[in-house]
Design an enzyme around this catalytic site. Structure first.
Site, mmCIF file in Angstrom:
data_model
loop_
_atom_site.group_PDB
_atom_site.id
_atom_site.type_symbol
_atom_site.label_atom_id
_atom_site.label_comp_id
_atom_site.label_asym_id
_atom_site.label_seq_id
_atom_site.Cartn_x
_atom_site.Cartn_y
_atom_site.Cartn_z
ATOM 1 N N HIS A 578 0.812 -1.208 0.000
ATOM 2 C CA HIS A 578 0.000 0.000 0.000
ATOM 3 C C HIS A 578 0.852 1.267 0.000
ATOM 4 O O HIS A 578 0.560 2.248 -0.667
ATOM 5 C CB HIS A 578 -0.891 -0.009 1.236
ATOM 6 C CG HIS A 578 -2.254 0.441 0.924
ATOM 7 N ND1 HIS A 578 -3.361 -0.124 1.478
ATOM 8 C CD2 HIS A 578 -2.686 1.397 0.087
ATOM 9 C CE1 HIS A 578 -4.421 0.462 0.998
ATOM 10 N NE2 HIS A 578 -4.035 1.396 0.150
ATOM 11 N N GLU A 814 13.940 -18.307 -20.109
ATOM 12 C CA GLU A 814 13.695 -18.018 -18.693
ATOM 13 C C GLU A 814 14.411 -19.007 -17.786
ATOM 14 O O GLU A 814 14.500 -18.808 -16.588
ATOM 15 C CB GLU A 814 12.199 -18.145 -18.389
ATOM 16 C CG GLU A 814 11.335 -17.214 -19.174
ATOM 17 C CD GLU A 814 9.881 -17.363 -18.790
ATOM 18 O OE1 GLU A 814 9.384 -16.535 -18.028
ATOM 19 O OE2 GLU A 814 9.237 -18.336 -19.263
ATOM 20 N N ASP A 838 12.104 -14.465 -14.483
ATOM 21 C CA ASP A 838 12.325 -15.859 -14.108
ATOM 22 C C ASP A 838 13.779 -16.267 -14.319
ATOM 23 O O ASP A 838 14.320 -17.041 -13.540
ATOM 24 C CB ASP A 838 11.387 -16.779 -14.906
ATOM 25 C CG ASP A 838 10.036 -16.895 -14.229
ATOM 26 O OD1 ASP A 838 10.021 -17.050 -12.990
ATOM 27 O OD2 ASP A 838 9.006 -16.798 -14.913
ATOM 28 N N CYS A 885 11.698 -9.225 -22.348
ATOM 29 C CA CYS A 885 10.357 -8.830 -21.903
ATOM 30 C C CYS A 885 10.222 -8.816 -20.381
ATOM 31 O O CYS A 885 9.145 -8.549 -19.855
ATOM 32 C CB CYS A 885 9.291 -9.716 -22.528
ATOM 33 S SG CYS A 885 9.486 -11.447 -22.097
#
Ligand code: PEP
Ligand code: MG
Length: 951
Positions: A578, A814, A838, A885
């Site tokens: 938050h 990955e 990853d 990406c």
């Protein structure tokens, strides 16, 4: 906890009498360095008070409280006397478990030994054991107990049906660590079984770490097609341990107590489930004995219980809820009750009231020991925010790595927010007075919030504050507090308990945004507590500052006059916490998860916060300060310029083009990405399409979703990743077996290959939606060419029918093996897209979501960069293109390195597209190559960042 090694056990001892045996035991502890020789006197003195003989040939000598000062470290020595020793109380001892304890650890040891005492023939086994391992195995076997306590209850949830309740209960078990995600997935695929009386049961045995029973109840009784719903029990089954719980549940239903469960408080629910009927006489009393319910006072209690005309049971209010017979010494010891904890006695039938009163009296009287009343100890129920261990503040100019939370740079003095400690008495005598105090505090808190809302400019913050005001008016919180006050709790303790229970219920909700409301509840709870305890909240300085806090609640931010807050640093939290969201809303630079060391900083120390690169530097050197100031000025104009040129291609100054595309989860956002300058979609996370539906979307649904993106792209390419679920991303309608280590389990392509029909439908939908428009499809989590070929075989079959005209088939890099095998993959795949999130996780062996380690999980690690270089070289050798990406593609420090390594396309979140393009335009290819070489030479990620910053 009794953890024994072979060195702790001495077999074949002999002693003429009990004193000689005790002397040997003391000597064994001295030899082990646990105690100094004077402790032997303490053992004798304790034995003189009363025998430490437990039963079944075992005695547990331990020193008097006064002799604890001779204990150097807590430990145990086990001495076996095969011939037995005549003990001073007339029993015969064959095993001495001698304890050196600095505090009350002997209670845990006692509790653990109680299971041994219950078993037949154990005395013989222990006396005749020839191998220390046999003794250890006999003593250390802890029977597993299933958990059922206040934490496993989620009551009064605003949910709408049995399935939601089942999931909330399962999520609660996951939250407290009893089960793994695969358990939740198993529950998600189940229809609850009716138990009668409006109660339902779901259960699973997969993904269970420890057995437990959770209960979720709705705000009010529900009705659906299958009947009434007053609550759903969720059982995590393991071995036999949950049997006793099911029996207790059976008992509850047999008594007809299930009907009213929904109306009861957590405490009452636990009472019913412990076997106490609504009509039982109960009485509670807090234990005053300094060292808890150890053998001597427990024996006293048992004797009084045995003298009663009815059977009395006892349980620990704070324990796992099971009531045991008050006449059994071993069972009473197994409660492990400590000073300050509450014993609940219950009995039924004629004489029940006198029986429970007699027991309360004897406990109050100290059970034969001198005791002091509890009111002398002021107890603290609110976790402190101060660090547990002394931590060292960062030294001058030392860069600390943290999680980037809101972009921007700031330089200002630190204001270290230390939340006050709330100290208060747990109990109070006058409920009416407590109620008045609480009501006054509630009114005061509401007034404070109203004033804050008036003062706060900025929609998001004032919205949150208004939610706080609403929370204060929630009658359920006040009612729960009043109930606890009626039972003797103070206003502070009742209020905090009500807040904590509600917050935990909120945390158990599957919906993340709703779960985050728990932080708001605690925040509002603290405000009221501050008023009740007369504790002033800290006041911030008048000048601009950088707020440093453990974690901040929304109202902390608001109270701190945000105009003066230049930056935010928190010790805990992740990028989605938050505080991070608020910092972004307020437009201030922020880093989170910087670690406890930042809390050791003094207010007033100058700080630099780099919200983009995730760094904090205290007392920066003049050179670093100057560099940062320069960057701040540059950034502002850069942002303006970047936005103006967002639709232009990104080329380095020497003309080298790098495509910049956008990462998307929702196909509806494709038009927005184009508006922000994206040259295509570089990663469509198609699992979000699947997650948005209650069951696997069929061909037509998928075609419609993908078409929306193709239409918005107007001929720009779309790179779609096939379904990437499994591991930590379960699909509710695709239940998976329990996995010990889901990140290394059935994920991505491995999982979809187990359901080829799902992959085939998805490929058909993508190719059909594309038609003649450019589509690039890639498989996630591939480890080698075999997996690629297996996926490609399905693709070839579908493409032969659909015949889309502009198609490429690629691989996500990955998994480190896939990067290292890039040369073989490049021969058959059309392109690579490197998923650095990853790839970093698997290369550095750091869970990407780990709360403490995620700050170390830096993709600019030279180990990861070397894998990227190798991948790019292998691809280019075969004429293939390579994209990045993962998040690294939008890291301003990483962009030159990636360009220098030869990456052809960067795919980043839409918001970052203009800035990434601008960063590329600043470079020359030769300079980028130099920076890449420089980075590759460094030994660590921190060194890479340092070197790039200095270059
Ligand atoms: C990655 O791993 O870098 C990636 C882009 O995939 P995701 O973050 O969705 O796992
Ligand atoms: Mg990934």
């Amino acid at each position: 906890m009794l953890t024994l090694t072979r060195d702790d056990v001495r077999l074949g001892c002999r002693a003429a009498d009990w004193k000689a045996a005790l002397a040997q035991a003391a000597e064994a502890l001295v030899e082990a360095g646990r105690v100094s020789p004077e402790y032997g006197e303490g053992l004798l003195a304790r034995e003189a008070q009363s025998s430490t003989y437990l039963g079944n040939g075992i005695a547990i000598p331990h020193g008097t409280p006064e002799s604890r000062r001779y204990v150097r470290s807590t430990g145990v020595r086990v001495l076996q006397f095969p011939e037995g020793v005549a003990w001073h109380d007339g029993s015969r001892v064959s095993l001495l478990v001698t304890i050196a304890a600095q505090s009350d650890e002997h209670l845990d040891i006692l509790r653990q030994l109680t299971h041994v005492l219950d078993r037949e023939g154990v005395a013989r086994t222990l006396a005749s054991a020839k191998n220390p391992d046999d003794v250890i195995a006999t003593l250390s076997r802890v029977p597993e107990k299933a958990r059922l306590d206040a934490e496993t209850l989620c009551l009064g949830l605003p949910l709408r049906d049995r399935l939601e309740l089942a999931l909330a209960a399962a999520a609660r078990l996951r939250h407290i660590g009893c089960v793994e995600a695969s358990f939740v997935a198993a529950i998600a695929g189940q229809q609850p079984v009716p138990l009668g009386q409006g109660l339902w049961l779901v259960f699973a045995a997969s993904g269970v770490n420890s057995p437990a029973l959770a209960l979720a109840t709705p705000e009010r009784r529900l009705r659906d097609g299958a009947g009434d719903v007053a609550g759903v029990f969720c059982l995590a089954a393991h071995g036999d341990a949950h049997r006793a719980l099911l029996e207790r549940l059976d008992g509850l239903l047999a008594r007809g107590d299930g009907e009213r469960l929904i109306e009861l408080s957590a405490e009452q629910v636990l009472s019913r489930l412990s076997g106490e009927s609504a009509g039982a006489e109960t009485a509670r009393v807090r234990l005053l004995n300094a060292h808890g319910l150890h053998a001597r006072p427990a024996r006293e209690l048992v004797q009084v219980a045995r003298a009663q005309s009815v059977a009395v049971r006892v349980r620990l209010l704070e324990g796992h809820g099971e009531a045991v017979s008050a006449t059994s010494l071993t069972q009473v010891l197994s409660l492990g009750a400590r000073r300050g904890q509450t014993l609940v006695f219950s009995a039924e039938g004629e004489g029940a009231s006198q029986a429970v009163s007699a027991l309360v009296e004897v406990v109050r009287g100290g059970l034969g020991e001198p005791v002091t009343p509890l009111t002398e100890t002021r107890e603290e129920s609110v976790p402190r925010v101060t660090a547990k261990e002394p931590v060292v503040a960062p030294v001058a100019d030392e860069p600390l790595t943290a999680v980037p939370a809101a972009p921007g740079l700031a330089i200002a003095p630190a204001y270290v927010l230390r939340l006050p400690e709330f100290r208060y008495a747990e109990r109070a005598d006058d409920p009416a007075r407590e109620r008045e105090r609480l009501d006054r505090a509630l009114v005061g808190a509401r007034q404070q919030l109203e004033a804050l809302v008036q003062r706060t400019v900025g929609g998001e913050v004032s919205q949150i504050l208004s939610i706080h005001a609403e929370m204060l008016s929630d009658p359920a919180l006040r009612d729960a507090s009043l109930e606890a006050m009626g039972e003797g709790a103070s206003a502070e303790a009742s209020w905090w308990r009500a807040i904590d229970t509600a917050a935990r219920a909120q945390e158990s909700l599957a919906d993340r945004l709703l779960a985050e409301r728990a932080a708001d509840l605690r925040d509002v709870g603290r405000r009221v507590l501050g008023l009740l305890c007369g504790v002033e909240m800290p006041t911030p300085p008048e000048h601009p500052y950088i707020l440093v806090a453990d974690d901040v609640g929304p109202s902390d931010v608001a109270r701190l006059e945000t105009a003066k807050v230049r930056g935010l640093v928190t010790a805990r939290g992740g990028a989605t916490s938050h505080s991070a969201i608020l910092a972004r809303a307020l437009g201030i630079a922020a880093v989170v998860g910087a670690g406890e060391r930042v809390l050791a900083l003094s207010s007033g120390v100058e700080l630099i916060v780099d919200g983009e690169n995730g760094r904090v530097v205290a007392s920066p050197s003049p050179a670093r300060r100057e560099r940062t100031e320069r960057r701040m000025v540059e950034q502002e104009s850069l942002q303006r310029a970047a936005h103006g040129r967002r639709h232009e291609e990104a080329r380095t100054q020497d003309g080298h083009r790098v495509e910049v595309a956008a990462n998307l989860g929702n196909t509806a956002h494709a038009a927005d990405a184009v508006e922000r300058g994206a040259e295509g979609i570089g990663l469509l996370r198609t699992e979000f399409v699947f997650m948005a539906h209650p069951q696997a979307p069929d061909l037509a649904t998928q075609i419609a979703e993908y078409s929306e993106a193709f239409d918005a792209l107007k001929g720009r390419p779309l790179v779609a990743r096939t379904l990437d679920v499994g591991g930590d991303k379960p699909l509710a309608y695709w239940p998976m077996p329990h996995e010990e280590n889901p990140f290394l389990g059935l994920r991505g392509i491995r999982l979809t290959l187990t359901r080829p029909e799902v992959l085939e439908t998805q490929l058909r939908a993508l190719l059909t939606a594309a038609g003649s428009r450019p589509v690039r499809i890639m498989f996630p989590m591939v480890k080698d060419i075999d997996e690629f070929r297996a996926g490609k075989a399905i693709f070839d079959r579908v493409q032969a029918e659909v015949k889309a005209t502009d198609v490429q088939l690629g691989v996500m890099i990955e998994v480190p093996s896939c990067a290292l095998l890039a040369p073989s993959l490049a021969k058959e795949a059309d392109f690579f897209s490197i998923g650095t999130n990853d790839l970093t996780q698997y290369t550095l062996a750091i869970d990407r979501g780990h709360p403490q380690l995620s700050a170390q999980s830096d993709a600019l690690h030279p180990g990861v960069l070397r894998l990227i270089r190798f991948t790019v070289e292998a691809a280019h050798a075969e004429g293939r293109w390579v994209g990045v990406c993962g998040e690294l593609g939008s890291d301003p420090q990483a962009i030159p390195v990636l360009v220098g390594l030869g990456v052809d396309e960067l795919s980043v979140s839409s918001r970052r597209v203009p800035l990434v393009k601008a960063r590329i335009r600043e470079l020359t290819l030769s300079r980028a190559r130099e920076l890449a070489e420089l980075a590759l030479k460094q030994p660590t990620a921190a060194a890479v960042r340092e070197a790039l910053e200095a270059a």
